[in-house]
Design a protein around this motif. Sequence first.
Motif, PDB file in Angstrom:
ATOM      1  N   UNK B 177      -3.062   1.486  -5.365  1.00  0.00           N
ATOM      2  CA  UNK B 177      -4.052   0.602  -4.756  1.00  0.00           C
ATOM      3  C   UNK B 177      -3.899   0.580  -3.233  1.00  0.00           C
ATOM      4  N   UNK B 178      -2.669   0.700  -2.755  1.00  0.00           N
ATOM      5  CA  UNK B 178      -2.450   0.691  -1.301  1.00  0.00           C
ATOM      6  C   UNK B 178      -3.116   1.880  -0.629  1.00  0.00           C
ATOM      7  N   UNK B 318     -10.194  -5.276  -6.570  1.00  0.00           N
ATOM      8  CA  UNK B 318      -9.281  -4.298  -7.164  1.00  0.00           C
ATOM      9  C   UNK B 318      -7.890  -4.909  -7.126  1.00  0.00           C
ATOM     10  N   UNK B 319      -7.212  -4.805  -8.272  1.00  0.00           N
ATOM     11  CA  UNK B 319      -5.919  -5.478  -8.372  1.00  0.00           C
ATOM     12  C   UNK B 319      -4.995  -4.737  -9.312  1.00  0.00           C
ATOM     13  N   UNK B 320      -3.684  -4.826  -9.038  1.00  0.00           N
ATOM     14  CA  UNK B 320      -2.688  -4.290  -9.974  1.00  0.00           C
ATOM     15  C   UNK B 320      -2.153  -5.389 -10.884  1.00  0.00           C
ATOM     16  N   UNK B 321      -2.983  -6.390 -11.114  1.00  0.00           N
ATOM     17  CA  UNK B 321      -2.636  -7.507 -11.999  1.00  0.00           C
ATOM     18  C   UNK B 321      -2.366  -7.038 -13.429  1.00  0.00           C
ATOM     19  N   UNK B 322      -1.542  -7.803 -14.135  1.00  0.00           N
ATOM     20  CA  UNK B 322      -1.344  -7.576 -15.577  1.00  0.00           C
ATOM     21  C   UNK B 322      -2.489  -8.137 -16.401  1.00  0.00           C
ATOM     22  N   UNK B 323      -3.320  -8.977 -15.771  1.00  0.00           N
ATOM     23  CA  UNK B 323      -4.381  -9.631 -16.551  1.00  0.00           C
ATOM     24  C   UNK B 323      -5.661  -9.756 -15.744  1.00  0.00           C
ATOM     25  N   UNK B 349      -0.414  -0.019  -9.272  1.00  0.00           N
ATOM     26  CA  UNK B 349       0.440  -0.562  -8.225  1.00  0.00           C
ATOM     27  C   UNK B 349       1.856  -0.058  -8.391  1.00  0.00           C
ATOM     28  N   UNK B 350       2.723  -0.548  -7.550  1.00  0.00           N
ATOM     29  CA  UNK B 350       4.142  -0.252  -7.675  1.00  0.00           C
ATOM     30  C   UNK B 350       4.655  -0.918  -8.955  1.00  0.00           C
TER      31      UNK B 350
END
Lengths: 165, 701
Positions: B177-178, B318-323, B349-350
């Motif tokens: 994402x970065x 845009x997100x590296x969220x789990x949910x 994400x990382x």
Amino acid sequence: MTSSPTLETRSFSVNGRAVTVHVPEDTTLLSALRHDLDLKGTRVGCTEGYCGACTVLVDGRPVQSCNTPLWSVDGKTITTVEGLARGDVLGPVQEAFLLEQAAQCGYCTNGIIMTVTGLLSQNPPATKHEIVEVLDERHICRCGAQTRILKAIDRAIATIGGAAR
Amino acid sequence: MTDLPSNLKANALLSRWVSVAADDTLVIRSGKVELGQGIATAMAAIAAAELAVPFEKIRVENTETQVAPEEGWTAGSFSVEHGGSAMRWACAMVRELFTAAAAEALGTTPDDIVVTDGVFRRKGANEGLAYHQLRERVDLEVEATDRPAPRLIGGSADRPDLHRIDLRAKFSGPGFIQDMALPGMAYGRILRPAHPKDRLVSIDRAAVEARPGVVAVVIDGGFCGIVAERDDLAVKAVEFARKSARWERTAELPPMGEANAWMDAYEAKSATFIADEGEAAPAAFSHAARYSRPYIAHASVGPSCGVAEFDGTKMRVWSHSQGIYPLRRQIARVVGLPMEDVTVTHAHGSGCYGHNAADDVALDAALLAKALGRPVMVQWTRADELSWSPFGSPGRAAVSASVGADGMITEWTYDVWSPPHLARPGFGDGINLLAAWHLAEPHAPSPPNDAPRPQGGGDRNSVPLYKVGKRTMTHHVLPERPLHTSAMRALGAHCNVFAIESFLDELAAQAGIDPVEFRIRHLDDPRAIGVIRAAAEAAGWDPADAGGEGIGRGIGFARYKNSGAYYACVATVEVAETVRVTSVVGAVDAGFVVHRDGLLNQIEGGVIQAASWTLKEQVRWNEDGFAVRSWADYPLLTFSEMPEIRTVVVEDPSAPSLGSGECAAGPVAAAIGNAVAHALGVRVRDMPLTPERITAAINAA
């Protein structure tokens, strides 16, 4: 009203290509690579010189790009992870990491690949022990891929050593 | 119908799961997102097996709220168990539909059709029709409920050289994402205090706005975002703003004390959830002990990052969220948009080990994008990651037990104290997003509450799988706590399994019984016994090994959540000033294995991370606030400190797949603790097992 930063001009070579960028003063090599040259295989990590995710080669030596001022690489030769492959053929260290599946998230990996590439390109190439000392000092993996990374380094040493013979 | 996996029932439309592209690629969408754990590869392997296509023909699309099946959080080691079974059934039904279409096209009946390598043929025929040649004939806009159950459930696409589908690209260029860039995107950074109870009062706004490259300063109550044309200039502007920032201290923190002594300053909500009736059998001896683990940081190597754009009506995030589904609802509420107008797309994400700052930074980006009307990327600094990201919750356990003359445990009393382990966005009615609490019109977080049993939070894995006689089990939740906590890998299982398994060794020693034998005598579950025996055998366990002289070995076992994968391991250590773990030899039973190398990688990573937590990690605070602000303050296990890791896979392919991503945490901690006790003859019961604590334990002996 946005105040425009004072720009300075820097020229160097990246992955065999001569480049010139106009960047604000005190821009780091990391920032120039990612923002100005769109080379995002070099990761942004802690930006404090600890985690090594941003490592690239400057004149063949592994360097953390987050705390390397761009002025200090004027006229020098930079290699990033994008510069390791030849067409579809990955560089030997990249290939070793792929074959060992030496990652979980893969965020720290490219910095490590660059450090290992640099240390194995030295004359004479670094030993495994020397590489691990550098990794201890300058790289962090949080997912716990270290044992695979160490196997990938063994594989890379075997490949590159074999090629050199 | 009742057999349909629940995630498929909830997302019955097959087109949500699978579509066939014109180039004969089979596109799959899962609500379970790639967190660095390799789930995308496992999903592709499952789909390839059920669709009967080569693995390379599967393309896994990034999860997006309006398109992909809604499968809640990617958490709890449920992805293969729940998401994988739903994908398996969905793909099997898609294959059924294509089989019927192929039969019609080839002028035969479905039972005359065989499918291999993605081609449907009549039995004995060489020629056939591929998925893409049939796609016009098949309507996937149908509900799974309309179809009969699949004829064939099973099979495996696994093979030794099955590689992760995402790594080659990540090893060569952008992948996270970065690395995103939207046209016209600006870069935001947030000014956050250095003390958890501080609130921003003011900054010299005009001076900050005049800094080079600064596009906007967005202040809303105690929330302050600074947006610039370049990320590096945004970072500098925040540091400049910090010089003029005035903060208000809303509360002080209690002193940390040793081994979570600070917990005494907080009131607990206590619940005795098991109180067996009847009398305990007569005891030959009794024993009691207390154990603890500190706050632990997620400490992903990459900074948390969110990207958002707002066109005046609709917002994309845009997100590296789990949910991403609950995140979508929460962001819509905070920015004041109907949920339909907010889309959240998952981006890699990382490495993610639980509820880190991914959701918080997504709201940061959404707030700034809404204020500016142009796309904004926000990243957190290392200091923010190590202070404002939710932490893994600390724990303290007190165990007492009695043992009969026959060496069997007769009575077991267990108390565990911890702040809540679960404060995810979407958990409860409040808004569990950091920036929302600091706005001029703040949103309240959900009332602190822990994850419900049977999975539990602070009490996760607190109920021993062993027969321990008459049990009394109490969970003491600390709703108020000095630092924010939420889900981190294994939740309370790290502390509880450490406590239970350490205590079992203490009981076994007093009873004069070998620790492996002592465990097996107290177990009924053959799979539990199976992994303990397999680990002991692989490690060459010798009951006669008396340990000492700084060299020792210990065992640890748990079934994660008492419902996931079984894992047992033997750790060997050398203890001088520090503990060096030389090997961790384990055995895992995760039922049917979808991707063996992925399973092994998760176990290896779990072993290393757990060893790091157990030996080194501890989040600290002091009167100035967060005391861990950089990697220098929070060392992890290094490359030269790696143990040799070996893992035996005990597999029954007919047993359902069990989640395995978190199963190593508790057993590894316990095995190390037991090995240290075996090496020294004294035990350290508080994690991390630092040189200071080792020395103190030796001196106290």
